[in-house]
Design an enzyme around this catalytic site. Structure first.
Site, PDB file in Angstrom:
ATOM      1  N   SER A 161       0.851  -1.188   0.000  1.00 57.19           N
ATOM      2  CA  SER A 161       0.000   0.000   0.000  1.00 57.19           C
ATOM      3  C   SER A 161       0.883   1.234   0.000  1.00 57.19           C
ATOM      4  CB  SER A 161      -0.892   0.006   1.253  1.00 57.19           C
ATOM      5  OG  SER A 161      -1.494   1.266   1.446  1.00 57.19           O
ATOM      6  N   TYR A 187      -0.169  -0.038  10.529  1.00 57.58           N
ATOM      7  CA  TYR A 187      -0.525  -0.466   9.179  1.00 57.58           C
ATOM      8  C   TYR A 187       0.620  -0.178   8.209  1.00 57.58           C
ATOM      9  CZ  TYR A 187      -3.124  -0.867   4.777  1.00 57.58           C
ATOM     10  OH  TYR A 187      -3.541  -1.226   3.520  1.00 57.58           O
TER      11      TYR A 187
END
Length: 314
Positions: A161, A187
């Site tokens: 990501s 994350y």
């Protein structure tokens, strides 16, 4: 990662997974897509199945997986799809999946993940996002190495990501035992780990004919954002300003995964990070585009591999 010119392809941010795989025959190819029952995982599996591959959806919710497999079969005419239980945060579940796999594996798409979750830990005390997004996929890929090597020319796709730009892997406190927990840093760290895995796996496995690459799918509204409310998403995109990527459909988000899994254009390519179907340029930490230098650092990649092996051996 090599010093050669960045790779570009004829595809763009607007390309879909079906467009990327158009004209490619995957008859006889066996693929596993983790998290294949929703979002870009479903569209990845659909494109692979549409090209003739036998796709196994590795999912936590097998009932949802069966519904997805039936839908894909009805839409593509390929009824060879399979569903198998897999909880990446549960070592026993990962081990059971590996033990149940027989024969070669040509494509492994490490797609499943959790994003910006409230602080939570596995029974081992591992931070949940790192355990799910990295450690589970690491254990799965390593456990399936023999099947990948047996395929001859296998490909492993590590779905990262742009959030990896938020944090390197903080080796001194990976699991937030000392520092305050921040869901976005956690994350981001796990997504950096996804890129570093591709770098080191390629170094270790290229002699076995296994290509490993990472990618960002872009910004796609899916169930991955279930822990993030709309106000926070708007705030984050406003902070990113003009650097914020445009929203994609799930089919567009799956395009880079399918590209890395199937395209002849990427034969023999590994250890790289792709964005919008091209190899990404270097990006600045805290930004919204490109790849952070720390995510391609060979020393960090080797260290992460060693830490992961040690962690999973306890």
């Amino acid at each position: 990662m090599t010093d050669t010119a960045p790779i570009s392809t004829p595809f763009t941010a607007d390309s879909t997974a079906e467009e990327v795989v158009d004209g490619i025959d995957l008859t006889g190819v066996r693929a596993v897509v983790t998290g294949g029952s929703s979002g870009i995982g479903t569209e990845t599996a659909r494109a692979l199945a549409g090209a003739g591959a036998e796709v196994t959806l590795a999912v936590r919710d097998t009932a949802a997986g069966r519904r997805t497999a039936e839908d894909i079969g009805a839409g593509t005419g390929n009824t060879e799809g399979r569903v198998a239980p897999l909880d990446l945060a549960d070592r026993r579940s990962v081990a059971a999946f590996i033990a149940g796999w027989e024969g070669p594996l040509h494509i492994l798409v490490n797609n499943a993940g959790v994003m910006a979750a409230p602080e939570s830990r596995t029974p081992e005390g591992w931070e949940l996002q790192f355990a799910t997004n990295h450690l589970g996929h690491f254990a799965l890929a390593v456990g399936l190495h023999r099947a990948l090597a047996a395929a001859g020319g296998a490909r492993v796709v590590s779905v990262s990501s742009s959030a990896h730009l938020r944090s390197p892997v903080v080796f001194e406190d990976i699991h937030f035992r000392e520092r305050p927990y921040d869901p976005w840093q956690a994350y981001g760290q796990s997504k950096t780990a996804n890129v570093l895995f591709a770098v080191e796996a390629w170094r270790r496995w290229q002699s076995d004919g296994i290509a490993v690459n990472a990618l960002t799918p872009g910004a796609i509204p899916t169930r991955l954002q279930r822990h993030v409310d709309e106000e926070e998403l708007r705030r984050m995109r406003a902070e990113a300003g003009p650097d914020a990527p445009a929203w994609k459909t799930p089919g567009q988000g799956a395009a880079a995964s399918v590209l890395l899994a199937t395209s002849p254009l990427l034969e023999g390519v590994g250890g790289r990070y792709f964005e919008d179907c091209d190899e990404a340029p270097r990006g600045e930490p805290g930004g919204g585009r490109g790849v952070a230098p720390y995510a391609l650092d060979p020393a960090a990649a080797e260290r992460l591999w060693e830490v992961s092996v040690e962690t999973l051996s306890v």
